[in-house]
Scaffold this motif. Structure first.
Motif: not given
Length: 507
Positions: A144-150
């Motif tokens: 999983t690569f999470a980001s503050s921008s979707g």
């Protein structure tokens, strides 16, 4: 009608079937229909629903979610980052993935590369999100690569060992496709990226459109990182991926000069300059000031011309709030000054964020926000297009609905087309014509007559057992061969040869 005011996915064509996922919400409100929270399988010849599969729990299908087919399974993205896999034949659930805590919607296309399924999510249009890699056979999360921008209305493209995806902050992330580790990133302009990045056929370039209508040309260097090379302000608003045809791109959105109304822009990718724009049909502007083209353009080619098919996200209401029309389907022939209206819904009118797709037999399909699936058959070109036969039979249109209604349709141009692309999400490349020939067609209206034949889409898998576009030719019920790229029947070939001879004589 499969939706009827509820969220519906884009249609997916597999063999002789059309698959559509139907949710239970629309514009924030909970509604119901016969097929709420179901994956619906429709016979594409009769328009009849022949089977359904239950979606997991009460999770909704986000508007314009894009299912995918691979290896006998249909994959559907749901809210909360969940993905559900169905057996395409039995409509039984194979597996359901875990949910995410980073985001709650999946509006982009699912991607499957080498047995790995990629799904991007976002918490609304500007919220945080995550990109996940799942094992396509089991649904197990690989990374999983999470980001503050979707990742809203966009999905990744894989080139070599690298994965590229744009986010709502206007940043393109470069990830290792195997591990999900971020290798590098590049910030474009601060505007959201709401469409898929498109790779050139040789993997040297990446084309990315931002929401402000700017198309960027990024060089893919040896280590997979990106370098900003050039850009052009093609539109004032864009959520549509470019359709790349050789060294030319066709992209839809809102007019760059006025900032209002739907517009089609044609861009020379070598010079990164706008060659021409199309804002009108035969009689009017394509849309009202608030309308736009919100999905990729379906591009096809015959020996005579290049055609661009697109839907328009616009509608007009009556005083009582009912829809008078909306979600029209248009075609533009490269070189013409205006587009031509193919089909304008009335009883099934609504806005339309969905693209037009086609099958190997030459039929066009699309669905708008009303939940009606419309199928248009081959027929004559509108007599407003020069060089067409106005005496030929007009196109037919049917819509899948509970009452089996058949809305009327305007005439439809037909040609011996080789389709370059059909959906917003696929790698949109094709070696159609040399740039010099394209420029000649752009500078003067073509006069050749389209031929009766079929369309094909290498992004819509026509046979569940033959997912590759290079698979052997299929046969229909009568045993007649079907060539997904060349067209239908030996008779078409004879006509095509004759047309080519006439074309050379003109030259």
């Amino acid at each position: 009608m499969v939706g009827g005011g509820v969220s519906t996915s884009e249609p997916l064509i597999v063999g002789g079937k059309v698959y559509i996922a139907v949710g239970d919400q629309f514009m924030g409100g909970t509604v119901s229909s016969t097929y709420t929270n179901r994956l619906v399988r429709i016979d594409k010849e009769s328009g009849e629903v022949e089977a359904t599969g239950q979606l997991a729990g009460t999770l909704n299908v986000t508007l314009t979610s894009r299912p995918i087919y691979s290896g006998g399974m249909v994959y559907v993205a749901l809210d909360d980052g969940l993905v559900q896999a169905f057996d395409a034949k039995t409509m039984k659930t194979r597996w359901v993935s875990s949910t995410t805590t980073d985001a709650d919607q999946s509006t982009g296309a699912l991607r499957i590369v080498d047995g790995v399924l990629y799904v991007g999510t976002s918490a609304g249009s500007t919220g945080p999100g995550a990109l996940r890699a799942l094992d396509a056979s089991s649904g197990k999360t690989l990374w999983t690569f999470a980001s503050s921008s979707g990742y809203n209305w966009t999905s990744p493209v894989v080139v070599g060992s690298c994965l590229y995806i744009g986010d709502t902050a206007g940043t393109v992330h470069v990830l290792d496709a195997a591990s999900g580790k971020e290798l590098s990133s590049i910030s474009l302009c601060g505007y959201a990226i709401n469409s898929d990045p498109v790779a050139s056929e040789d993997g040297s370039w990446l084309y990315v459109a931002t929401k402000d209508g700017t198309l960027y040309k990024l060089a893919i260097v040896a280590d997979g990182s990106l370098q900003k090379t050039a850009s052009v302000k093609a539109l004032s608003y864009c959520v549509s991926a470019p359709t790349v045809i050789g060294s030319t791109a066709v992209i839809g959105g809102t007019n760059a000069l006025s900032g209002k109304g739907a517009s089609l822009a044609v861009v020379d990718l070598d010079s990164m300059s706008v060659i021409c724009t199309v804002t009108r049909d035969d009689k009017n502007t394509i849309s009202s000031s608030s309308g736009s083209i919100s999905s990729p353009v379906l591009v096809s080619q015959s020996s005579a011309a290049i055609w661009c098919y697109f839907t328009v996200n616009d509608a007009k209401r009556a005083a009582d709030g009912s829809y008078l029309y909306g979600g029209g389907l248009y075609v533009w022939r490269l070189g013409d000054s205006v587009a031509h209206l193919l089909y304008l819904p009335t009883s099934n009118a609504e806005y339309c964020d969905y693209p037009v797709i086609c099958d190997a037999n030459g039929f066009l399909y699309y669905i708008n926000d009303s939940g009606y699936l419309v199928r248009l058959g081959r027929g004559a070109s509108p007599d407003s297009i020069p060089g067409t036969d106005a005496t030929s039979s007009s196109a037919s249109a049917t819509s899948s609905s509970s009452s089996s209604s058949s809305p009327s349709a305007t005439s439809s141009p037909s040609a011996a087309f080789s389709v370059a692309t059909a959906t917003r999400s696929d790698r949109l490349t094709s070696g159609l014509q040399a740039k010099q020939q394209q420029r000649q067609q752009l500078s003067a209206t073509t006069q050749e007559e389209p031929l009766l034949s079929g369309f094909a889409s290498d992004s819509q898998q026509e046979n569940p057992e033959k997912a590759s576009p290079d698979a052997a030719a299929e046969k229909d019920a009568s045993g007649m061969p079907l060539w997904p790229i060349v067209g239908l029947g030996a008779g078409v070939i004879v006509i095509l040869i004759a047309l080519l001879r006439q074309h050379h004589k003109r030259i």
